[in-house]
Design a protein around this motif. Structure first.
Motif, mmCIF file in Angstrom:
data_model
loop_
_atom_site.group_PDB
_atom_site.id
_atom_site.type_symbol
_atom_site.label_atom_id
_atom_site.label_comp_id
_atom_site.label_asym_id
_atom_site.label_seq_id
_atom_site.Cartn_x
_atom_site.Cartn_y
_atom_site.Cartn_z
ATOM 1 N N UNK A 169 -86.367 6.858 -71.606
ATOM 2 C CA UNK A 169 -87.180 5.789 -70.714
ATOM 3 C C UNK A 169 -87.064 4.296 -71.028
ATOM 4 N N UNK A 170 -86.290 3.914 -71.794
ATOM 5 C CA UNK A 170 -86.264 2.489 -72.008
ATOM 6 C C UNK A 170 -87.711 1.787 -72.459
ATOM 7 N N UNK A 171 -87.789 0.988 -73.152
ATOM 8 C CA UNK A 171 -88.947 0.113 -73.446
ATOM 9 C C UNK A 171 -88.539 -1.517 -73.565
ATOM 10 N N UNK A 172 -89.601 -2.260 -72.906
ATOM 11 C CA UNK A 172 -89.574 -3.609 -73.175
ATOM 12 C C UNK A 172 -91.081 -4.053 -73.352
ATOM 13 N N UNK A 173 -91.387 -4.620 -74.368
ATOM 14 C CA UNK A 173 -92.676 -5.130 -74.504
ATOM 15 C C UNK A 173 -92.809 -6.674 -74.137
ATOM 16 N N UNK A 174 -93.719 -6.999 -73.445
ATOM 17 C CA UNK A 174 -93.755 -8.232 -73.000
ATOM 18 C C UNK A 174 -93.804 -9.380 -73.806
#
Length: 210
Positions: A169-174
């Motif tokens: 799913x991918x992940x990017x934490x702001x």
């Protein structure tokens, strides 16, 4: 035989001779791509490729966010490659948080197993906020690509199981995207409207430079 009859016959012959693979267990030694990983040879596949036992164990919440994510994505669970799904376990200690983040490649469904979790997401069209405090047994969906978060809303450890609509799913934490890299403080101040002291404080906390 006219062209229509020929086309129908060709389609029938093609459909009867084609055979979709039952599965495509990931060949993790190769490079992944947006389409997934290459398939392992069937002779190299075992039942263990279709089983993941990691969700039965609590994650380590001794960290800056007092939370842990145990993924069962394609990298840990090669049997989900190409199947359009994956899972993870969330452990959130009291006062813990899964910070604002996004999954570019998947929608998410969260099921609360223990405790209470305040969760929410923000729409991309009107920046509308949707927030709810969830109790044991509740389910909430987070549409693909939208910013969302989860916060422990009780005095006990919260546990949730989440399912995704993609094996990776991918992940990017702001917060980490802004402050855990070498993007210059000057550019961050201009793009976030934070002052120099605030930017440098966040960079120090999250390990950024510049």
């Amino acid at each position: 035989m006219n062209m229509l009859h020929f086309a129908v016959l060709f389609a029938l012959l093609f459909s009867s001779s084609s055979h979709a693979a039952d599965f495509c267990v990931a060949k993790l030694k190769g490079a992944g791509s947006p389409a997934g990983y290459a398939c392992r040879m069937p002779s190299k596949v075992t039942v263990d490729d279709f089983v993941f036992t990691g969700l039965g164990f609590a994650g380590n919440t001794t960290n800056i966010i007092s939370a842990a994510v145990t993924p069962a994505f394609v990298q840990q669970f090669p049997g989900v490659n190409g199947l359009g799904l994956s899972m993870a376990r969330l452990d959130i200690a009291p006062a813990g948080v899964i910070p604002m983040h996004t999954h570019p490649g998947a929608s998410e469904i969260l099921f609360v197993v223990q405790g209470k979790i305040t969760a929410g997401f923000i729409s991309s069209s009107a920046n509308t906020v949707y927030v709810k405090t969830l109790k044991k047994g509740d389910v909430m969906v987070f549409p693909r690509g939208l910013l969302h978060f989860q916060i422990n809303a009780a005095g006990i450890n919260a546990i949730a199981v989440v399912s995704f609509s993609d094996p990776d799913p991918g992940l990017q934490i702001t917060d980490f995207a802004f402050f855990a890299n070498d993007l210059s403080s000057e550019l961050l101040e201009k793009s976030t409207f934070l002052d120099d002291a605030q930017v440098k404080k966040l960079k120090k906390v999250l390990g950024g430079t510049g």
